[in-house]
Design an enzyme around this catalytic site. Structure first.
Site, PDB file in Angstrom:
ATOM      1  N   LYS A   1       0.848  -1.183   0.000  1.00 38.47           N
ATOM      2  CA  LYS A   1       0.000   0.000   0.000  1.00 38.47           C
ATOM      3  C   LYS A   1       0.888   1.239   0.000  1.00 38.47           C
ATOM      4  CE  LYS A   1      -3.643   2.353   2.536  1.00 38.47           C
ATOM      5  NZ  LYS A   1      -4.609   2.300   3.632  1.00 38.47           N
TER       6      LYS A   1
ATOM      7  N   LYS B   1      -2.104  -1.612  -3.988  1.00 36.73           N
ATOM      8  CA  LYS B   1      -2.990  -0.453  -3.936  1.00 36.73           C
ATOM      9  C   LYS B   1      -2.181   0.826  -3.972  1.00 36.73           C
ATOM     10  CE  LYS B   1      -6.044   1.745  -0.677  1.00 36.73           C
ATOM     11  NZ  LYS B   1      -6.517   1.807   0.661  1.00 36.73           N
TER      12      LYS B   1
END
Ligand code: PBG
Length: 330
Positions: free
Chosen positions: A195, A248
Protein backbone atom coordinates in the site's frame (compact mmCIF):
# COMPACT_ATOMS: atom_id res chain seq x y z
CA UNK A 1 3.66 -12.56 -55.03
CA UNK A 2 4.85 -13.81 -51.63
CA UNK A 3 4.11 -11.54 -48.75
CA UNK A 4 7.03 -10.43 -46.67
CA UNK A 5 5.03 -9.35 -43.66
CA UNK A 6 2.56 -10.82 -41.13
CA UNK A 7 -1.15 -10.10 -41.44
CA UNK A 8 -2.02 -9.39 -37.80
CA UNK A 9 -5.28 -7.80 -38.87
CA UNK A 10 -6.69 -11.21 -39.89
CA UNK A 11 -7.40 -11.95 -36.24
CA UNK A 12 -9.16 -8.61 -35.80
CA UNK A 13 -11.66 -8.81 -38.63
CA UNK A 14 -14.91 -9.34 -36.70
CA UNK A 15 -16.17 -9.02 -33.13
CA UNK A 16 -16.45 -12.81 -32.86
CA UNK A 17 -12.88 -13.28 -34.06
CA UNK A 18 -11.59 -10.64 -31.67
CA UNK A 19 -13.41 -12.25 -28.78
CA UNK A 20 -12.06 -15.67 -29.70
CA UNK A 21 -8.43 -14.57 -29.55
CA UNK A 22 -8.82 -12.27 -26.55
CA UNK A 23 -6.17 -13.14 -23.95
CA UNK A 24 -7.58 -11.57 -20.80
CA UNK A 25 -11.07 -10.82 -19.59
CA UNK A 26 -12.79 -10.12 -16.31
CA UNK A 27 -16.16 -11.22 -15.08
CA UNK A 28 -18.19 -9.88 -12.14
CA UNK A 29 -16.88 -12.93 -10.23
CA UNK A 30 -13.61 -11.01 -9.93
CA UNK A 31 -15.15 -8.03 -8.18
CA UNK A 32 -15.08 -6.86 -4.61
CA UNK A 33 -17.27 -3.80 -4.13
CA UNK A 34 -16.09 -1.34 -1.44
CA UNK A 35 -18.94 0.16 0.60
CA UNK A 36 -19.30 2.81 3.29
CA UNK A 37 -21.70 2.23 6.15
CA UNK A 38 -22.38 5.14 8.44
CA UNK A 39 -23.54 4.85 12.02
CA UNK A 40 -26.72 6.74 12.86
CA UNK A 41 -27.51 7.57 9.24
CA UNK A 42 -31.05 7.13 8.02
CA UNK A 43 -31.15 6.84 4.28
CA UNK A 44 -28.19 7.15 2.00
CA UNK A 45 -26.02 10.08 0.96
CA UNK A 46 -24.00 10.37 -2.18
CA UNK A 47 -20.31 11.11 -1.64
CA UNK A 48 -19.67 14.39 -3.44
CA UNK A 49 -16.31 13.50 -4.96
CA UNK A 50 -17.43 9.97 -5.88
CA UNK A 51 -20.65 10.18 -7.91
CA UNK A 52 -22.59 6.93 -7.68
CA UNK A 53 -20.94 5.93 -4.37
CA UNK A 54 -22.89 6.39 -1.14
CA UNK A 55 -22.79 6.44 2.60
CA UNK A 56 -25.42 3.94 3.65
CA UNK A 57 -27.51 3.72 6.75
CA UNK A 58 -28.07 0.11 7.78
CA UNK A 59 -31.50 -0.26 6.20
CA UNK A 60 -30.40 1.06 2.82
CA UNK A 61 -27.28 -1.03 3.10
CA UNK A 62 -29.46 -4.13 3.31
CA UNK A 63 -31.25 -3.13 0.10
CA UNK A 64 -27.94 -2.57 -1.59
CA UNK A 65 -26.70 -6.02 -0.56
CA UNK A 66 -29.72 -7.53 -2.30
CA UNK A 67 -29.12 -5.42 -5.40
CA UNK A 68 -25.46 -6.52 -5.57
CA UNK A 69 -26.51 -10.14 -5.25
CA UNK A 70 -28.99 -9.68 -8.09
CA UNK A 71 -26.22 -8.17 -10.23
CA UNK A 72 -23.87 -11.06 -9.52
CA UNK A 73 -21.27 -9.14 -7.50
CA UNK A 74 -20.04 -11.85 -5.12
CA UNK A 75 -18.15 -9.82 -2.55
CA UNK A 76 -18.06 -6.54 -0.62
CA UNK A 77 -15.41 -4.73 1.42
CA UNK A 78 -16.84 -2.75 4.32
CA UNK A 79 -15.66 0.58 5.66
CA UNK A 80 -17.29 2.09 8.72
CA UNK A 81 -17.99 5.71 9.55
CA UNK A 82 -18.62 5.79 13.31
CA UNK A 83 -20.46 8.42 15.34
CA UNK A 84 -17.77 8.60 18.01
CA UNK A 85 -14.01 8.86 17.70
CA UNK A 86 -11.61 8.50 20.62
CA UNK A 87 -7.90 8.08 21.24
CA UNK A 88 -8.06 4.29 21.48
CA UNK A 89 -10.33 3.98 18.43
CA UNK A 90 -12.72 2.00 20.58
CA UNK A 91 -15.62 2.07 18.13
CA UNK A 92 -13.39 0.12 15.71
CA UNK A 93 -13.69 -2.99 17.89
CA UNK A 94 -17.03 -2.39 19.61
CA UNK A 95 -19.27 -5.43 19.48
CA UNK A 96 -22.13 -3.30 18.20
CA UNK A 97 -19.95 -1.05 16.06
CA UNK A 98 -21.16 -0.03 12.64
CA UNK A 99 -19.02 -2.48 10.67
CA UNK A 100 -19.91 -5.35 13.01
CA UNK A 101 -23.63 -4.55 12.60
CA UNK A 102 -23.26 -4.25 8.84
CA UNK A 103 -21.55 -7.64 8.64
CA UNK A 104 -24.46 -9.23 10.50
CA UNK A 105 -26.98 -7.42 8.30
CA UNK A 106 -25.22 -8.47 5.09
CA UNK A 107 -25.14 -12.10 6.15
CA UNK A 108 -28.81 -11.97 7.10
CA UNK A 109 -29.73 -10.66 3.66
CA UNK A 110 -27.45 -13.01 1.75
CA UNK A 111 -25.42 -15.66 3.59
CA UNK A 112 -23.55 -16.44 0.36
CA UNK A 113 -22.16 -12.94 -0.03
CA UNK A 114 -18.42 -12.94 0.67
CA UNK A 115 -18.07 -10.25 3.31
CA UNK A 116 -14.71 -8.57 3.79
CA UNK A 117 -13.92 -5.82 6.27
CA UNK A 118 -11.27 -3.15 6.21
CA UNK A 119 -9.26 -3.34 9.43
CA UNK A 120 -7.80 0.04 10.32
CA UNK A 121 -8.05 2.72 12.97
CA UNK A 122 -8.02 5.95 10.94
CA UNK A 123 -11.80 6.46 10.84
CA UNK A 124 -12.04 5.84 14.58
CA UNK A 125 -9.60 8.30 16.20
CA UNK A 126 -9.46 12.10 16.02
CA UNK A 127 -5.89 12.06 14.74
CA UNK A 128 -7.06 10.28 11.60
CA UNK A 129 -4.09 7.96 11.62
CA UNK A 130 -4.09 4.25 10.93
CA UNK A 131 -2.37 3.32 14.19
CA UNK A 132 -2.31 4.55 17.77
CA UNK A 133 -0.90 8.06 18.26
CA UNK A 134 1.34 8.83 21.26
CA UNK A 135 3.24 12.13 21.60
CA UNK A 136 2.56 13.01 18.00
CA UNK A 137 3.94 9.72 16.71
CA UNK A 138 2.15 6.77 15.15
CA UNK A 139 3.41 3.98 17.40
CA UNK A 140 3.70 0.55 15.86
CA UNK A 141 3.61 -2.15 18.52
CA UNK A 142 0.90 -0.69 20.78
CA UNK A 143 -1.33 -0.48 17.67
CA UNK A 144 -1.20 -4.22 17.06
CA UNK A 145 -3.47 -5.22 19.90
CA UNK A 146 -6.14 -2.71 18.82
CA UNK A 147 -5.97 -3.91 15.24
CA UNK A 148 -6.18 -7.54 16.32
CA UNK A 149 -9.20 -6.78 18.50
CA UNK A 150 -10.83 -5.03 15.55
CA UNK A 151 -10.24 -8.01 13.27
CA UNK A 152 -11.56 -10.47 15.86
CA UNK A 153 -14.72 -8.40 16.36
CA UNK A 154 -15.36 -8.37 12.61
CA UNK A 155 -14.76 -12.09 12.32
CA UNK A 156 -16.95 -12.83 15.35
CA UNK A 157 -19.76 -10.87 13.65
CA UNK A 158 -19.41 -13.17 10.65
CA UNK A 159 -16.89 -11.56 8.29
CA UNK A 160 -15.32 -14.10 5.94
CA UNK A 161 -12.20 -12.07 5.32
CA UNK A 162 -10.44 -9.36 7.29
CA UNK A 163 -8.31 -6.92 5.35
CA UNK A 164 -5.80 -4.91 7.38
CA UNK A 165 -4.95 -1.63 5.61
CA UNK A 166 -3.09 0.13 8.43
CA UNK A 167 0.46 -0.75 7.32
CA UNK A 168 1.80 -1.32 10.85
CA UNK A 169 4.55 -3.95 10.89
CA UNK A 170 3.57 -7.25 12.44
CA UNK A 171 -0.17 -6.73 12.21
CA UNK A 172 -0.84 -9.81 10.13
CA UNK A 173 0.89 -12.00 12.71
CA UNK A 174 -0.99 -10.29 15.55
CA UNK A 175 -4.33 -10.67 13.76
CA UNK A 176 -3.73 -14.32 12.81
CA UNK A 177 -2.74 -15.20 16.38
CA UNK A 178 -5.77 -13.42 17.84
CA UNK A 179 -8.18 -15.06 15.38
CA UNK A 180 -6.77 -18.50 16.08
CA UNK A 181 -6.91 -17.93 19.82
CA UNK A 182 -10.64 -17.25 19.44
CA UNK A 183 -11.12 -20.35 17.31
CA UNK A 184 -11.76 -18.25 14.21
CA UNK A 185 -9.50 -20.44 12.12
CA UNK A 186 -11.54 -20.15 8.92
CA UNK A 187 -11.40 -16.38 8.73
CA UNK A 188 -8.98 -15.40 5.96
CA UNK A 189 -6.63 -12.47 5.93
CA UNK A 190 -6.37 -10.36 2.81
CA UNK A 191 -3.44 -8.11 3.50
CA UNK A 192 -3.02 -4.69 1.98
CA UNK A 193 0.57 -5.84 1.74
CA UNK A 194 1.59 -3.30 -0.83
CA UNK A 195 0.00 0.00 0.00
CA UNK A 196 1.58 3.20 -1.22
CA UNK A 197 1.36 6.65 0.34
CA UNK A 198 -0.74 7.91 -2.53
CA UNK A 199 -2.51 11.08 -3.60
CA UNK A 200 -5.12 8.79 -5.15
CA UNK A 201 -6.85 8.27 -1.77
CA UNK A 202 -8.11 11.87 -1.55
CA UNK A 203 -11.84 11.29 -2.20
CA UNK A 204 -11.87 8.25 0.10
CA UNK A 205 -10.64 10.30 3.02
CA UNK A 206 -13.53 12.68 2.49
CA UNK A 207 -15.86 9.69 2.35
CA UNK A 208 -14.46 7.97 5.43
CA UNK A 209 -13.79 11.18 7.37
CA UNK A 210 -10.25 9.92 7.88
CA UNK A 211 -7.99 12.73 6.73
CA UNK A 212 -4.96 12.90 9.07
CA UNK A 213 -5.25 15.81 11.50
CA UNK A 214 -1.47 16.25 11.41
CA UNK A 215 1.32 15.07 9.14
CA UNK A 216 0.80 12.43 6.51
CA UNK A 217 0.96 8.64 6.20
CA UNK A 218 4.49 8.44 4.81
CA UNK A 219 6.05 6.84 7.88
CA UNK A 220 3.90 3.76 7.42
CA UNK A 221 2.66 3.64 3.82
CA UNK A 222 5.16 2.93 1.06
CA UNK A 223 7.07 5.32 -1.14
CA UNK A 224 5.46 5.25 -4.63
CA UNK A 225 8.92 5.11 -6.17
CA UNK A 226 9.71 1.64 -4.78
CA UNK A 227 9.06 -1.82 -6.17
CA UNK A 228 11.69 -4.06 -4.51
CA UNK A 229 10.24 -2.93 -1.21
CA UNK A 230 6.85 -4.24 -2.36
CA UNK A 231 8.37 -7.70 -2.66
CA UNK A 232 9.76 -7.47 0.89
CA UNK A 233 6.41 -6.27 2.30
CA UNK A 234 4.60 -9.12 0.58
CA UNK A 235 7.09 -11.71 1.78
CA UNK A 236 6.68 -10.50 5.39
CA UNK A 237 2.90 -10.53 5.28
CA UNK A 238 2.80 -14.02 3.79
CA UNK A 239 5.27 -15.28 6.37
CA UNK A 240 3.04 -13.78 9.07
CA UNK A 241 0.02 -15.66 7.76
CA UNK A 242 -1.72 -13.59 5.08
CA UNK A 243 -3.79 -15.78 2.74
CA UNK A 244 -4.05 -13.22 -0.06
CA UNK A 245 -2.47 -9.87 -0.81
CA UNK A 246 -3.34 -6.75 -2.71
CA UNK A 247 -1.57 -3.91 -4.42
CA UNK A 248 -2.99 -0.45 -3.94
CA UNK A 249 -3.55 1.85 -5.82
CA UNK A 250 -4.09 -0.02 -9.06
CA UNK A 251 -3.65 2.13 -12.15
CA UNK A 252 -0.25 3.66 -11.59
CA UNK A 253 1.03 0.43 -10.04
CA UNK A 254 0.28 -2.28 -12.59
CA UNK A 255 3.97 -3.07 -12.87
CA UNK A 256 3.93 -3.78 -9.13
CA UNK A 257 0.92 -6.08 -9.49
CA UNK A 258 2.75 -7.93 -12.25
CA UNK A 259 5.89 -8.24 -10.11
CA UNK A 260 3.97 -9.59 -7.12
CA UNK A 261 2.01 -11.94 -9.40
CA UNK A 262 5.24 -13.31 -10.89
CA UNK A 263 7.10 -13.72 -7.61
CA UNK A 264 4.41 -15.20 -5.35
CA UNK A 265 1.86 -17.91 -5.94
CA UNK A 266 -0.90 -16.66 -3.63
CA UNK A 267 -4.03 -14.88 -4.87
CA UNK A 268 -3.23 -11.26 -5.72
CA UNK A 269 -5.74 -8.45 -5.98
CA UNK A 270 -5.55 -4.81 -6.91
CA UNK A 271 -7.48 -1.90 -5.45
CA UNK A 272 -8.77 0.58 -8.01
CA UNK A 273 -8.95 3.41 -5.49
CA UNK A 274 -11.16 6.42 -5.01
CA UNK A 275 -9.40 9.05 -7.13
CA UNK A 276 -8.94 6.57 -9.95
CA UNK A 277 -12.71 6.25 -9.93
CA UNK A 278 -13.37 9.97 -9.47
CA UNK A 279 -11.14 10.96 -12.38
CA UNK A 280 -13.12 8.73 -14.73
CA UNK A 281 -16.44 9.96 -13.36
CA UNK A 282 -15.43 13.61 -13.63
CA UNK A 283 -14.26 13.26 -17.20
CA UNK A 284 -17.40 11.31 -18.10
CA UNK A 285 -19.61 13.99 -16.55
CA UNK A 286 -17.89 16.53 -18.82
CA UNK A 287 -18.61 14.35 -21.84
CA UNK A 288 -14.88 14.03 -22.48
CA UNK A 289 -14.68 10.24 -22.46
CA UNK A 290 -16.81 7.16 -23.11
CA UNK A 291 -17.19 5.91 -19.53
CA UNK A 292 -18.25 2.37 -20.33
CA UNK A 293 -15.44 1.82 -22.83
CA UNK A 294 -12.87 3.35 -20.52
CA UNK A 295 -13.92 1.39 -17.44
CA UNK A 296 -13.94 -1.82 -19.48
CA UNK A 297 -10.42 -1.08 -20.68
CA UNK A 298 -9.20 -0.26 -17.18
CA UNK A 299 -10.68 -3.39 -15.58
CA UNK A 300 -9.32 -5.61 -18.35
CA UNK A 301 -5.86 -4.17 -17.90
CA UNK A 302 -5.87 -5.22 -14.23
CA UNK A 303 -6.36 -8.80 -15.36
CA UNK A 304 -3.55 -8.38 -17.88
CA UNK A 305 -1.30 -7.17 -15.07
CA UNK A 306 -2.06 -10.42 -13.25
CA UNK A 307 -4.72 -9.52 -10.72
CA UNK A 308 -6.94 -12.42 -9.63
CA UNK A 309 -9.50 -10.08 -8.14
CA UNK A 310 -10.33 -6.40 -8.40
CA UNK A 311 -11.58 -4.04 -5.73
CA UNK A 312 -13.41 -1.29 -7.56
CA UNK A 313 -16.13 1.29 -7.13
CA UNK A 314 -16.97 0.58 -10.79
CA UNK A 315 -17.98 -2.99 -9.89
CA UNK A 316 -21.71 -2.34 -9.90
CA UNK A 317 -21.75 -0.59 -13.25
CA UNK A 318 -19.45 -3.17 -14.78
CA UNK A 319 -21.65 -6.01 -13.49
CA UNK A 320 -24.69 -4.31 -15.00
CA UNK A 321 -22.96 -3.91 -18.38
CA UNK A 322 -21.92 -7.55 -18.21
CA UNK A 323 -25.55 -8.59 -17.75
CA UNK A 324 -26.58 -6.41 -20.67
CA UNK A 325 -24.02 -8.13 -22.87
CA UNK A 326 -25.45 -11.49 -21.84
CA UNK A 327 -28.88 -10.21 -22.87
CA UNK A 328 -30.12 -10.10 -19.29
CA UNK A 329 -32.05 -7.25 -17.80
CA UNK A 330 -29.56 -4.59 -16.56
C1 PBG B 1 -7.56 3.52 5.37
C2 PBG B 1 -7.79 3.25 3.95
C3 PBG B 1 -7.60 4.13 2.90
C4 PBG B 1 -8.08 3.50 1.76
C5 PBG B 1 -8.49 2.23 2.13
N1 PBG B 1 -8.28 2.08 3.49
C6 PBG B 1 -7.11 5.52 2.90
C7 PBG B 1 -5.76 5.83 3.38
O1 PBG B 1 -4.94 4.96 3.65
O2 PBG B 1 -5.51 7.01 3.51
C8 PBG B 1 -8.15 4.11 0.40
C9 PBG B 1 -9.25 3.65 -0.47
C10 PBG B 1 -9.55 4.52 -1.63
O3 PBG B 1 -8.94 5.58 -1.86
O4 PBG B 1 -10.49 4.15 -2.36
N2 PBG B 1 -6.64 2.84 6.01
Amino acid sequence: MLESFDRHRRLRTTPAMRRLVQEFRYTPEDFIYPMFVQEGLHGQEEIAAMPGVYHYGLEEFRQEVLELSRLGVPSILLFGVPEEKDELSSSAYAERGIVQEAVRAAKEENPDLLVMTDVCLCQYNQAGHCGLVQDGKIVNDPSLDLLARTAVSHAAAGADVVAPSDMMDGRVAAIRAALDREGLIDTSILSYAVKYASAFYGPFREAAHSTPAFGDRKTYQMNPANVREAVRETASDLAEGADMVMVKPALSYMDVTKTIRDQFDVPVGTYNVSAEYSMVKAAAAQGWIDERAMVTEILTSFKRAGADFILSYHAKDAARWHREELGLEG
